[in-house]
Design a protein around this motif. Sequence first.
Motif, PDB file in Angstrom:
ATOM      1  N   GLY A  76       0.823  -1.196   0.000  1.00 41.60           N
ATOM      2  CA  GLY A  76       0.000   0.000   0.000  1.00 41.60           C
ATOM      3  C   GLY A  76       0.860   1.250   0.000  1.00 41.60           C
ATOM      4  O   GLY A  76       2.074   1.198   0.193  1.00 41.60           O
ATOM      5  N   ARG A  77       0.229   2.365  -0.206  1.00 42.99           N
ATOM      6  CA  ARG A  77       0.971   3.638  -0.292  1.00 42.99           C
ATOM      7  C   ARG A  77       1.067   4.353   1.042  1.00 42.99           C
ATOM      8  O   ARG A  77       2.056   5.011   1.336  1.00 42.99           O
ATOM      9  CB  ARG A  77       0.281   4.555  -1.313  1.00 42.99           C
ATOM     10  CG  ARG A  77       0.810   5.978  -1.319  1.00 42.99           C
ATOM     11  CD  ARG A  77       0.194   6.770  -2.458  1.00 42.99           C
ATOM     12  NE  ARG A  77       0.880   6.489  -3.709  1.00 42.99           N
ATOM     13  CZ  ARG A  77       0.345   6.692  -4.910  1.00 42.99           C
ATOM     14  NH1 ARG A  77      -0.901   7.103  -5.018  1.00 42.99           N
ATOM     15  NH2 ARG A  77       1.050   6.444  -5.997  1.00 42.99           N
ATOM     16  N   TRP A  78       0.025   4.251   1.878  1.00 40.11           N
ATOM     17  CA  TRP A  78      -0.086   5.122   3.050  1.00 40.11           C
ATOM     18  C   TRP A  78       0.187   4.386   4.348  1.00 40.11           C
ATOM     19  O   TRP A  78      -0.249   3.260   4.542  1.00 40.11           O
ATOM     20  CB  TRP A  78      -1.490   5.723   3.125  1.00 40.11           C
ATOM     21  CG  TRP A  78      -1.902   6.467   1.900  1.00 40.11           C
ATOM     22  CD1 TRP A  78      -2.743   6.021   0.913  1.00 40.11           C
ATOM     23  CD2 TRP A  78      -1.497   7.783   1.512  1.00 40.11           C
ATOM     24  NE1 TRP A  78      -2.893   6.982  -0.057  1.00 40.11           N
ATOM     25  CE2 TRP A  78      -2.140   8.072   0.282  1.00 40.11           C
ATOM     26  CE3 TRP A  78      -0.664   8.739   2.082  1.00 40.11           C
ATOM     27  CZ2 TRP A  78      -1.963   9.286  -0.381  1.00 40.11           C
ATOM     28  CZ3 TRP A  78      -0.493   9.948   1.413  1.00 40.11           C
ATOM     29  CH2 TRP A  78      -1.138  10.207   0.205  1.00 40.11           C
ATOM     30  N   PHE A  79       0.861   5.082   5.248  1.00 39.92           N
ATOM     31  CA  PHE A  79       0.989   4.639   6.636  1.00 39.92           C
ATOM     32  C   PHE A  79       0.357   5.686   7.539  1.00 39.92           C
ATOM     33  O   PHE A  79       0.560   6.886   7.347  1.00 39.92           O
ATOM     34  CB  PHE A  79       2.455   4.450   7.031  1.00 39.92           C
ATOM     35  CG  PHE A  79       2.634   4.288   8.514  1.00 39.92           C
ATOM     36  CD1 PHE A  79       2.243   3.106   9.132  1.00 39.92           C
ATOM     37  CD2 PHE A  79       3.135   5.323   9.287  1.00 39.92           C
ATOM     38  CE1 PHE A  79       2.361   2.965  10.502  1.00 39.92           C
ATOM     39  CE2 PHE A  79       3.271   5.185  10.664  1.00 39.92           C
ATOM     40  CZ  PHE A  79       2.885   4.008  11.271  1.00 39.92           C
ATOM     41  N   ARG A  80      -0.418   5.235   8.513  1.00 40.22           N
ATOM     42  CA  ARG A  80      -0.964   6.137   9.536  1.00 40.22           C
ATOM     43  C   ARG A  80      -0.508   5.650  10.909  1.00 40.22           C
ATOM     44  O   ARG A  80      -0.706   4.475  11.243  1.00 40.22           O
ATOM     45  CB  ARG A  80      -2.488   6.189   9.485  1.00 40.22           C
ATOM     46  CG  ARG A  80      -3.106   7.006  10.637  1.00 40.22           C
ATOM     47  CD  ARG A  80      -4.592   7.228  10.447  1.00 40.22           C
ATOM     48  NE  ARG A  80      -4.837   8.198   9.387  1.00 40.22           N
ATOM     49  CZ  ARG A  80      -6.051   8.474   8.895  1.00 40.22           C
ATOM     50  NH1 ARG A  80      -7.113   7.844   9.373  1.00 40.22           N
ATOM     51  NH2 ARG A  80      -6.192   9.370   7.938  1.00 40.22           N
ATOM     52  N   PRO A  81       0.082   6.522  11.720  1.00 41.63           N
ATOM     53  CA  PRO A  81       0.532   6.094  13.049  1.00 41.63           C
ATOM     54  C   PRO A  81      -0.641   5.735  13.945  1.00 41.63           C
ATOM     55  O   PRO A  81      -1.735   6.279  13.814  1.00 41.63           O
ATOM     56  CB  PRO A  81       1.294   7.313  13.582  1.00 41.63           C
ATOM     57  CG  PRO A  81       0.731   8.470  12.820  1.00 41.63           C
ATOM     58  CD  PRO A  81       0.367   7.943  11.464  1.00 41.63           C
TER      59      PRO A  81
END
Length: 279
Positions: free
Chosen positions: A185-190
């Motif tokens: 995937g493209r996005w990481f969210r903490p």
Amino acid sequence: MSVDRRSVLRSTARLAALSAAGGFAAACGSSAGNTDPAEPSMAARSQPSHLAESAAPSPTAVPSAAPSPTAFALPPLAANTPQEVVTGPRTRSQLALTFHGQGDPAIAEALLKTAEQHGARLTVLVVGSWLDQQPQMAQRILAGGHELGNHTQNHLDISSMRPQQAHDEIAQCAERLQRLTGSIGRWFRPSAAQYANAMVKEQARQVGYQHVLSFDVDPHDYADPGADAVTQRVLKSAAAGSVVALHMGHPGTVQALPAILDGLTAKGLHAVTASELCA
């Protein structure tokens, strides 16, 4: 029967050239045309170390072989996309509804169906331990035209971790996404934080995430204030370019979604994936 030595040498050279060309094509694959670096295969990166202090043992329920990944292409992001995205462009009539991916799969299914009936595309930031329990949801989310991202393996307070612990939390979820879908995937969210600190951004980058996805609208639906309250809070604050933070595992959020989508339409706004918002 004698063999012409020069013919053998020529054949060997041709085979070596073909082998090298095939390896180059496999390495370069589908990255052409994307302004971001290609999402790397987890096999191409070093595996995270196993920490004895890890808050939870590595789950073992992930299938050893993934189903055929759903083919999907991420649009290239705009050249000026920052490392941490809080909002998208304010000049287009679009916004992103992003969801913490965890909880009862029946609730998640109802939410996805509602979005699809309204022509909305969501971005789901999944918790890796949820994929261990519900691996089928990864393909289900992609099949609906939605986008998947990484929300850590165990949803702990990542900002307070040491760098190697934070790296492992991100990498373990990325491994599950890679195995189940063919992409990290493209996005990481903490987890347990709206914004990523410098350490978390660096660990995400090392795993392969060039962008962190934050948000500017938070209706606190995880506190279960009721569908009406969630609807009112979203519609009051959401604007063109907004990134809204919502949660899959809460019935009130599912109940609120039809009114949210109708209200956004009345405001001239349409829900797209985070990648579409930032393209």
